[in-house]
Design an enzyme around this catalytic site. Structure first.
Site, PDB file in Angstrom:
ATOM      1  N   SER A  97       0.838  -1.199   0.000  1.00  7.85           N
ATOM      2  CA  SER A  97       0.000   0.000   0.000  1.00  7.85           C
ATOM      3  C   SER A  97       0.868   1.241   0.000  1.00  7.85           C
ATOM      4  CB  SER A  97      -0.843  -0.023   1.276  1.00  7.85           C
ATOM      5  OG  SER A  97      -1.422   1.223   1.519  1.00  7.85           O
TER       6      SER A  97
ATOM      7  N   LYS B 226       2.212  -3.730   6.941  1.00  5.48           N
ATOM      8  CA  LYS B 226       2.637  -3.773   5.530  1.00  5.48           C
ATOM      9  C   LYS B 226       4.166  -3.640   5.419  1.00  5.48           C
ATOM     10  CE  LYS B 226      -1.425  -4.181   3.516  1.00  5.48           C
ATOM     11  NZ  LYS B 226      -1.815  -5.461   2.902  1.00  5.48           N
TER      12      LYS B 226
ATOM     13  N   TYR C 122      -1.609  -0.871  11.050  1.00  3.74           N
ATOM     14  CA  TYR C 122      -1.872  -1.387   9.704  1.00  3.74           C
ATOM     15  C   TYR C 122      -0.673  -1.111   8.796  1.00  3.74           C
ATOM     16  CZ  TYR C 122      -3.609  -1.495   4.901  1.00  3.74           C
ATOM     17  OH  TYR C 122      -3.747  -1.739   3.546  1.00  3.74           O
TER      18      TYR C 122
HETATM   19  P1  NAD Z   1     -11.072  -6.729   1.397  1.00  3.97           P
HETATM   20  O1  NAD Z   1     -11.286  -6.716   2.868  1.00  3.97           O
HETATM   21  O2  NAD Z   1     -12.243  -6.497   0.519  1.00  3.97           O
HETATM   22  O3  NAD Z   1     -10.376  -8.105   0.965  1.00  3.97           O
HETATM   23  C1  NAD Z   1      -9.532  -8.826   1.826  1.00  3.97           C
HETATM   24  C2  NAD Z   1     -10.006 -10.258   1.835  1.00  3.97           C
HETATM   25  O4  NAD Z   1      -9.194 -11.026   2.713  1.00  3.97           O
HETATM   26  C3  NAD Z   1     -11.465 -10.415   2.325  1.00  3.97           C
HETATM   27  O5  NAD Z   1     -12.204 -11.191   1.420  1.00  3.97           O
HETATM   28  C4  NAD Z   1     -11.322 -11.121   3.676  1.00  3.97           C
HETATM   29  O6  NAD Z   1     -12.429 -11.963   3.954  1.00  3.97           O
HETATM   30  C5  NAD Z   1     -10.031 -11.890   3.469  1.00  3.97           C
HETATM   31  N1  NAD Z   1      -9.344 -12.218   4.724  1.00  3.97           N
HETATM   32  C6  NAD Z   1      -9.077 -11.399   5.772  1.00  3.97           C
HETATM   33  N2  NAD Z   1      -8.448 -12.083   6.742  1.00  3.97           N
HETATM   34  C7  NAD Z   1      -8.296 -13.357   6.295  1.00  3.97           C
HETATM   35  C8  NAD Z   1      -7.723 -14.539   6.842  1.00  3.97           C
HETATM   36  N3  NAD Z   1      -7.177 -14.552   8.087  1.00  3.97           N
HETATM   37  N4  NAD Z   1      -7.753 -15.677   6.113  1.00  3.97           N
HETATM   38  C9  NAD Z   1      -8.311 -15.699   4.888  1.00  3.97           C
HETATM   39  N5  NAD Z   1      -8.866 -14.613   4.316  1.00  3.97           N
HETATM   40  C10 NAD Z   1      -8.866 -13.458   5.017  1.00  3.97           C
HETATM   41  O7  NAD Z   1      -9.918  -5.656   1.085  1.00  3.97           O
HETATM   42  P2  NAD Z   1      -9.382  -5.112  -0.317  1.00  3.97           P
HETATM   43  O8  NAD Z   1      -9.710  -3.668  -0.384  1.00  3.97           O
HETATM   44  O9  NAD Z   1      -9.782  -5.997  -1.410  1.00  3.97           O
HETATM   45  O10 NAD Z   1      -7.817  -5.211  -0.043  1.00  3.97           O
HETATM   46  C11 NAD Z   1      -7.050  -6.314  -0.471  1.00  3.97           C
HETATM   47  C12 NAD Z   1      -5.607  -6.107  -0.051  1.00  3.97           C
HETATM   48  O11 NAD Z   1      -5.130  -4.874  -0.602  1.00  3.97           O
HETATM   49  C13 NAD Z   1      -5.406  -6.024   1.454  1.00  3.97           C
HETATM   50  O12 NAD Z   1      -4.203  -6.683   1.790  1.00  3.97           O
HETATM   51  C14 NAD Z   1      -5.261  -4.522   1.701  1.00  3.97           C
HETATM   52  O13 NAD Z   1      -4.486  -4.242   2.835  1.00  3.97           O
HETATM   53  C15 NAD Z   1      -4.570  -4.077   0.414  1.00  3.97           C
HETATM   54  N6  NAD Z   1      -4.817  -2.655   0.107  1.00  3.97           N
HETATM   55  C16 NAD Z   1      -6.100  -2.181   0.038  1.00  3.97           C
HETATM   56  C17 NAD Z   1      -6.321  -0.822  -0.213  1.00  3.97           C
HETATM   57  C18 NAD Z   1      -7.720  -0.274  -0.273  1.00  3.97           C
HETATM   58  O14 NAD Z   1      -7.876   0.936  -0.091  1.00  3.97           O
HETATM   59  N7  NAD Z   1      -8.745  -1.068  -0.539  1.00  3.97           N
HETATM   60  C19 NAD Z   1      -5.233   0.038  -0.411  1.00  3.97           C
HETATM   61  C20 NAD Z   1      -3.952  -0.481  -0.349  1.00  3.97           C
HETATM   62  C21 NAD Z   1      -3.740  -1.834  -0.084  1.00  3.97           C
HETATM   63  N1  UFG Z   2     -12.277  11.678   3.684  1.00  4.45           N
HETATM   64  C1  UFG Z   2     -13.263  12.563   4.051  1.00  4.45           C
HETATM   65  N2  UFG Z   2     -14.412  12.066   4.574  1.00  4.45           N
HETATM   66  C2  UFG Z   2     -14.642  10.740   4.751  1.00  4.45           C
HETATM   67  C3  UFG Z   2     -13.618   9.814   4.359  1.00  4.45           C
HETATM   68  C4  UFG Z   2     -12.444  10.331   3.838  1.00  4.45           C
HETATM   69  O1  UFG Z   2     -13.101  13.771   3.927  1.00  4.45           O
HETATM   70  O2  UFG Z   2     -15.712  10.355   5.255  1.00  4.45           O
HETATM   71  C5  UFG Z   2     -11.031  12.192   3.077  1.00  4.45           C
HETATM   72  C6  UFG Z   2      -9.779  11.873   3.873  1.00  4.45           C
HETATM   73  O3  UFG Z   2      -9.562  12.853   4.866  1.00  4.45           O
HETATM   74  C7  UFG Z   2      -8.713  11.858   2.774  1.00  4.45           C
HETATM   75  C8  UFG Z   2      -9.474  11.354   1.546  1.00  4.45           C
HETATM   76  O4  UFG Z   2     -10.859  11.572   1.830  1.00  4.45           O
HETATM   77  O5  UFG Z   2      -8.297  13.171   2.511  1.00  4.45           O
HETATM   78  C9  UFG Z   2      -9.254   9.857   1.284  1.00  4.45           C
HETATM   79  O6  UFG Z   2      -9.547   9.128   2.463  1.00  4.45           O
HETATM   80  P1  UFG Z   2      -9.736   7.541   2.446  1.00  4.45           P
HETATM   81  O7  UFG Z   2     -10.108   7.139   3.829  1.00  4.45           O
HETATM   82  O8  UFG Z   2     -10.645   7.153   1.342  1.00  4.45           O
HETATM   83  O9  UFG Z   2      -8.298   7.002   2.041  1.00  4.45           O
HETATM   84  P2  UFG Z   2      -6.871   7.223   2.734  1.00  4.45           P
HETATM   85  O10 UFG Z   2      -5.989   7.868   1.736  1.00  4.45           O
HETATM   86  O11 UFG Z   2      -6.988   7.860   4.047  1.00  4.45           O
HETATM   87  O12 UFG Z   2      -6.422   5.723   3.005  1.00  4.45           O
HETATM   88  C10 UFG Z   2      -6.589   4.691   2.018  1.00  4.45           C
HETATM   89  C11 UFG Z   2      -6.722   3.348   2.735  1.00  4.45           C
HETATM   90  C12 UFG Z   2      -5.422   3.015   3.398  1.00  4.45           C
HETATM   91  C13 UFG Z   2      -4.303   3.024   2.389  1.00  4.45           C
HETATM   92  C14 UFG Z   2      -4.260   4.357   1.694  1.00  4.45           C
HETATM   93  C15 UFG Z   2      -3.225   4.333   0.593  1.00  4.45           C
HETATM   94  O13 UFG Z   2      -7.755   3.395   3.699  1.00  4.45           O
HETATM   95  O14 UFG Z   2      -5.503   1.730   3.926  1.00  4.45           O
HETATM   96  O15 UFG Z   2      -5.533   4.658   1.132  1.00  4.45           O
HETATM   97  O16 UFG Z   2      -3.425   3.241  -0.248  1.00  4.45           O
HETATM   98  F1  UFG Z   2      -3.146   2.817   3.024  1.00  4.45           F
END
Ligand code: NAD
Ligand code: UFG
Length: 342
Positions: free
Chosen positions: A128, A156, A152
């Protein structure tokens, strides 16, 4: 690339399910390992309906259950692993850090040990942009300084280090750490998308629920940041572009000797107010929002330098903010209660 069997941990989740569609469409056989703690098996049924006749297997198990994971490897014998499974809510990670370290760090350790035993050493990991902490300079390149401000983010960083260490310790590993920026949007079909449990933490799902009438108004966290309109700036990337980035990484694994990191972002920064305006245009009416104090731990600006992804993976994002909003809105309208609507 020759077609192969890919193990997708967390494949029922938001990014994993979109990636399964792209993998199956490219002709790969896919096996999902997920405990459904934050997802629904309906997502996998929808994936199957999008790619009829494709090979999609599913094992409902916990990644931390080494015996069960071992069994999956013995039966399925995957050629490579895309590792999405994990917990991802920043705020929650501060409250229950040990669960985050167990699921994310220990879960990955279990996975790596079993991959090693089965001589399956090709891995793409969901890292991430959070690993860049509070950036001193944007755009962020892969060599920008790394840090973490919450459990978190630290999970990572630990996992990235674990992957680098194992790849140094013995030959044969090919690991790509994909550092995602902010994934939003949904599949064009409106069949799969992001389905947050409870009140969404992230901007895009929250705003979509304001648009659908489920929530009254968006709280904009801070309008006093040093950004053009005072609100936070992020690099939003369409989840289908992100999914295709995984295919590009998979086909490059054979060229990787060890472990390397690649940013997956668009290179464009968008403010909260720009996002509100873009979704308002798509929905056809203004979306209610009000300003409040900054959210603790938030940073002002974060966007990628996507050059390395272009040169190394031959991948770049194609879908713009309008497509992200239009596809997200279609998913929200067709599934007002997410997969529970089904
Ligand atoms: P998500 O929660 O939709 O998907 C994660 C999946 O992992 C889920 O289906 C959950 O059931 C499964 N899971 C969790 N714990 C588990 C376990 N112990 N055993 C088996 N399965 C398990 O999240 P996502 O948004 O699809 O994110 C996927 C990956 O990408 C994650 O590692 C997350 O940290 C990373 N990531 C997400 C974002 C974002 O903003 N969505 C940004 C950067 C990185
Ligand atoms: N924001 C609002 N109101 C809300 C939610 C978010 O104003 O209700 C703003 C935040 O302050 C930020 C922007 O919208 O300025 C984006 O916020 P998000 O929560 O959507 O995303 P972040 O950038 O804070 O974090 C996300 C994931 C993290 C990941 C990161 C980079 O939640 O896990 O992107 O990939 F690490």
């Amino acid at each position: 690339m020759p077609m192969s069997k890919i193990l997708v941990t967390g494949g029922a989740g938001y990014i994993g399910s979109h990636t399964c569609v792209e993998l199956l469409q490219a002709g790969h056989a896919v096996v999902v390992l997920d405990n459904l703690i934050n997802s629904s098996s309906v997502a996998l049924e929808r994936v199957r309906s999008l790619v009829p006749g494709a090979q999609l297997g599913f094992h409902r198990i916990d990644l931390c259950d080494a015996q069960a994971v071992e069994q999956v490897f013995a039966v399925e014998q995957p050629n490579a692993v895309l590792h999405f499974a994990g917990l991802k809510a920043v705020g929650e990670s501060v409250t229950i850090p040990l669960r985050y370290y167990r699921t994310n760090v220990f879960g990955t350790q279990v996975l790596l040990e079993i991959m090693q035993r089965h001589n399956c050493k090709r891995l793409v990991f969901s890292s991430s942009a959070t690993v860049y902490g509070n950036p001193e300079r944007v755009p962020l390149t892969e060599s920008s300084p790394l840090s973490a401000t919450n459990p978190y983010g630290r999970s990572k960083l630990f996992i990235e280090d674990m992957c680098r260490d194992v790849a140094i310790s013995e030959s044969g590993w090919s690991i790509i750490l994909l550092r995602y920026f902010n994934p939003v949007g949904a599949h064009r079909s409106g069949l799969i998308g992001e389905d947050p449990a409870g009140i969404p933490n992230n901007l895009s799902p929250y705003l979509l629920q304001v648009a659908s009438g489920k929530r009254e108004s968006l709280t904009v966290f801070g309008n006093d940041y040093p950004t053009p309109d005072g609100t936070g700036v992020r690099d939003y990337i369409h989840v289908v572009d992100l999914a295709q980035g995984h295919l590009a990484a998979l086909s490059k694994l054979s060229a990787v000797n060890g472990c390397c990191a690649v940013n997956l972002g668009t290179g464009t920064g968008t403010s909260v107010l720009q996002m509100v305006a873009a979704l308002s245009r798509v929905v056809g009416r203004p979306l209610a929002h009000r300003f409040a104090a900054r959210r603790p731990g938030d940073i002002a600006t974060c966007y990628a330098d996507p050059t390395h992804a272009a040169t190394f993976l031959g991948w770049r994002a194609h879908l713009d903010l309008d497509a992200m909003c239009a596809d997200g809105w279609r998913w929200q309208q067709q599934n007002p209660n997410g997969y529970r609507t089904a």
